[in-house]
Design a protein around this motif. Structure first.
Motif, PDB file in Angstrom:
ATOM      1  N   GLY A  31       0.864  -1.247   0.050  1.00 24.79           N
ATOM      2  CA  GLY A  31       0.009   0.009  -0.042  1.00 24.79           C
ATOM      3  C   GLY A  31       0.771   1.276  -0.001  1.00 24.79           C
ATOM      4  N   ALA A  32       0.112   2.421  -0.493  1.00 21.60           N
ATOM      5  CA  ALA A  32       1.160   3.761  -0.619  1.00 21.60           C
ATOM      6  C   ALA A  32       1.877   4.037   0.614  1.00 21.60           C
ATOM      7  CB  ALA A  32       0.139   4.665  -1.184  1.00 21.60           C
ATOM      8  N   VAL A  74       6.307  18.672   2.860  1.00 24.90           N
ATOM      9  CA  VAL A  74       5.497  18.911   1.591  1.00 24.90           C
ATOM     10  C   VAL A  74       5.734  18.089   0.326  1.00 24.90           C
ATOM     11  CG1 VAL A  74       5.032  20.745  -0.174  1.00 24.90           C
ATOM     12  CG2 VAL A  74       4.926  21.389   2.132  1.00 24.90           C
ATOM     13  N   GLY A  75       7.163  17.824   0.107  1.00 22.04           N
ATOM     14  CA  GLY A  75       7.387  16.891  -0.985  1.00 22.04           C
ATOM     15  C   GLY A  75       7.618  15.644  -0.837  1.00 22.04           C
ATOM     16  N   ALA A  82       1.334  10.541  -2.087  1.00 23.40           N
ATOM     17  CA  ALA A  82       0.494  10.913  -3.164  1.00 23.40           C
ATOM     18  C   ALA A  82       0.955  10.234  -4.580  1.00 23.40           C
ATOM     19  CB  ALA A  82       0.056  12.391  -3.377  1.00 23.40           C
ATOM     20  N   LEU A  83       2.211  10.170  -4.765  1.00 24.95           N
ATOM     21  CA  LEU A  83       2.780   9.616  -6.188  1.00 24.95           C
ATOM     22  C   LEU A  83       2.497   8.395  -6.154  1.00 24.95           C
ATOM     23  CD1 LEU A  83       4.149   9.708  -8.871  1.00 24.95           C
ATOM     24  CD2 LEU A  83       6.542   9.671  -7.471  1.00 24.95           C
ATOM     25  N   PHE A  84       3.064   7.566  -4.822  1.00 28.17           N
ATOM     26  CA  PHE A  84       2.745   6.056  -4.993  1.00 28.17           C
ATOM     27  C   PHE A  84       1.480   5.675  -5.066  1.00 28.17           C
ATOM     28  CE2 PHE A  84       7.408   6.567  -3.849  1.00 28.17           C
ATOM     29  CZ  PHE A  84       7.755   6.180  -4.774  1.00 28.17           C
ATOM     30  N   VAL A 160      -5.720  10.141 -10.800  1.00 32.02           N
ATOM     31  CA  VAL A 160      -5.611  11.354 -11.420  1.00 32.02           C
ATOM     32  C   VAL A 160      -5.074  12.584 -10.405  1.00 32.02           C
ATOM     33  CG1 VAL A 160      -6.204  13.017 -12.975  1.00 32.02           C
ATOM     34  CG2 VAL A 160      -6.437  10.759 -13.463  1.00 32.02           C
ATOM     35  N   ALA A 161      -6.108  12.485  -9.418  1.00 35.38           N
ATOM     36  CA  ALA A 161      -6.057  13.505  -8.279  1.00 35.38           C
ATOM     37  C   ALA A 161      -4.579  13.279  -7.547  1.00 35.38           C
ATOM     38  CB  ALA A 161      -7.168  13.505  -7.308  1.00 35.38           C
ATOM     39  N   LEU A 162      -4.391  12.242  -7.195  1.00 39.58           N
ATOM     40  CA  LEU A 162      -3.001  11.932  -6.424  1.00 39.58           C
ATOM     41  C   LEU A 162      -1.680  12.208  -7.263  1.00 39.58           C
ATOM     42  CD1 LEU A 162      -4.228   8.593  -4.783  1.00 39.58           C
ATOM     43  CD2 LEU A 162      -3.466  10.806  -3.717  1.00 39.58           C
ATOM     44  N   GLY A 163      -1.909  11.974  -8.604  1.00 40.09           N
ATOM     45  CA  GLY A 163      -0.602  12.319  -9.171  1.00 40.09           C
ATOM     46  C   GLY A 163      -0.368  13.809  -9.508  1.00 40.09           C
TER      47      GLY A 163
END
Length: 302
Positions: A31-32, A74-75, A82-84, A160-163
């Motif tokens: 999981g992310a 933040v990053g 969010a990216l994963f 899409v939102a997470l990307g």
């Protein structure tokens, strides 16, 4: 003539491209949230070992550490998670195109906040590079592609939102870290020590979520030795090396230009997918790769 910090940004892109493929199996297993937590714990240990061995931890001041910690929250805490999450739902190729929009976010923020300007040749190169990245990903899928990495796992809208959230997080965190990494002389901060602070703060935030009992932070499946080994390799390449290269590039490079060069990672993913899947990318991938090469050349030779 190209500058060393341009090459650092491209090296970060290569690291992120390799890291995105290495992440698919462990992120879908854990999981992310759990994947990111394990990844950061392992990478933090690597980075602090390096900073202590080299003695570069002494370059950190409390002020610099506070700013770098905010950048990491933040990053890495928000952006990487969010990216994963996007990779988990969309696969590496489609998540990459969404993450590549961080270049546009960074260029806009660099202009609005730092007053950064690009010359005509650099601006044209940036436009060609972004067009190439988008073409390679949006047109890079073969019509008969049925591989699991190209299928949806969960909500497409959430992916899409997470990307896009990951891209915005990367842009904002780069902007936050820029003043610290641009410092010279006695105030200069070592990139390895800076990366260690950013990762450690984000890692601590993830463990607070886990200890607070947040359901999403729990692992989907128990970690195995193989999954942890894949996670460690992904972290070393994508975060340990990639993030350090970005911080090195920010010493003298503009936020927007560094972001544009590092955004070519989705194009670099394509030959890796070719090698992994055993099938050549579609024609759109070659078009995008050509535009990206031309755009990158204009930037490097500006």
């Amino acid at each position: 003539m190209f500058a060393v910090y341009d090459l650092m940004a491209l090296a970060a892109a290569a690291c992120w491209a390799a890291g995105s493929l290495l992440a698919v199996t462990p992120v879908r297993h854990l999981g992310a949230f759990a994947f990111t937590r394990w990844r950061m714990l392992l990478v933090a240990a690597m980075l602090w070992a390096g900073a202590l061995a080299l003695g570069t931890w002494t370059t950190l001041s409390w002020h610099a550490a506070f700013i770098l910690g905010a950048s990491g929250m933040v990053g890495i805490f928000i952006g990487d998670t969010a990216l994963f999450g996007a990779v988990q739902r969309l696969g590496p190729r489609r998540a990459s195109v969404l993450f590549a929009t961080h270049a546009a976010f960074s260029a806009g923020l660099g202009f609005a906040v730092l007053g950064e300007r690009m010359g005509l040749q650099a601006a044209l190169g940036g436009a060609l590079t972004m067009a190439g990245v988008m073409s390679a990903i949006l047109l890079g899928r073969r019509q008969d592609e049925q591989h699991d990495w190209e299928s949806d796992h969960g909500s497409l809208a959430q992916g899409v939102a997470l990307g896009l959230l990951a891209a915005l997080g990367q842009a904002v965190s780069t902007l936050i870290a820029k003043p610290v990494m641009a410092a010279q002389g006695a105030e200069a901060v070592d990139p390895i020590a800076a990366s260690a602070v950013r990762v450690s703060v984000a890692c601590a935030a993830h463990y607070l979520l886990l200890w607070a009992g947040v359901k999403a932070s729990r692992a989907h499946n128990p970690p195995t030795t193989r999954v942890l080994a894949q996670t460690a390799l992904n972290g070393f390449i994508g975060m340990g090396l990639g993030m350090t290269f970005i911080l090195m590039a920010l010493r003298k490079g503009d936020v927007g230009m560094v972001a544009i060069l590092s955004s070519v990672s989705p194009v670099l993913v394509l030959p890796l997918l070719w090698w992994h899947l055993g099938r050549a990318p579609a024609w759109g991938a070659w078009l995008g790769a050509g535009l990206t090469v031309c755009g990158t050349a204009l930037i490097l030779l500006r």
